[in-house]
Write a protein that holds these residues in place. Structure first.
Motif, short mmCIF file in Angstrom:
data_model
loop_
_atom_site.label_atom_id
_atom_site.label_comp_id
_atom_site.label_asym_id
_atom_site.label_seq_id
_atom_site.Cartn_x
_atom_site.Cartn_y
_atom_site.Cartn_z
N TYR A 191 -0.78 4.64 -1.29
CA TYR A 191 -1.26 4.84 -0.44
C TYR A 191 -1.37 6.07 0.88
N THR A 192 0.24 5.34 1.16
CA THR A 192 0.60 6.02 2.47
C THR A 192 1.42 7.40 2.08
N ALA A 245 1.14 -1.01 -0.04
CA ALA A 245 -0.29 0.05 -0.38
C ALA A 245 0.90 1.27 -0.21
#
Length: 92
Positions: free
Chosen positions: A60-61, A57
């Motif tokens: 997104y982070t 992820a």
């Protein structure tokens, strides 16, 4: 009649707050510990790519990193690291 209802409503709110405080007081430490562990996991997810841990992820982070710099400093101090564990990322 309206004054009686507002006083009763106020009393009910106070009783609800008192009951919630009484019920939650034995669990405050456990709740705080669980929140800290959840925050640590979130911090690991956000900064894992910088530490060499593959993160599915990361896209997104990545945008959260500038918002969490101060929390990252508090996190690595709590984990027992005097300085940032990342060579190219200084927060101290």
């Amino acid at each position: 009649m309206k004054g009686t209802f507002s006083r009763f409503s106020h009393w009910c709110k106070k009783a609800s707050i008192a009951g919630e405080t009484y019920y939650n007081s034995p669990y405050r430490a456990a709740i705080a510990r669980a929140k800290r562990e959840e925050d640590d996991l979130f911090m690991l997810l956000v900064f894992s790519e910088m530490m060499g841990v593959p993160n599915p992820a990361s896209w997104y982070t990545l945008e959260l990193q500038p918002l969490l710099i101060q929390r990252f400093h508090d996190w690595h101090i709590r984990m027992g690291m005097e300085r940032s564990p990342l060579d190219h990322f200084r927060c101290c």
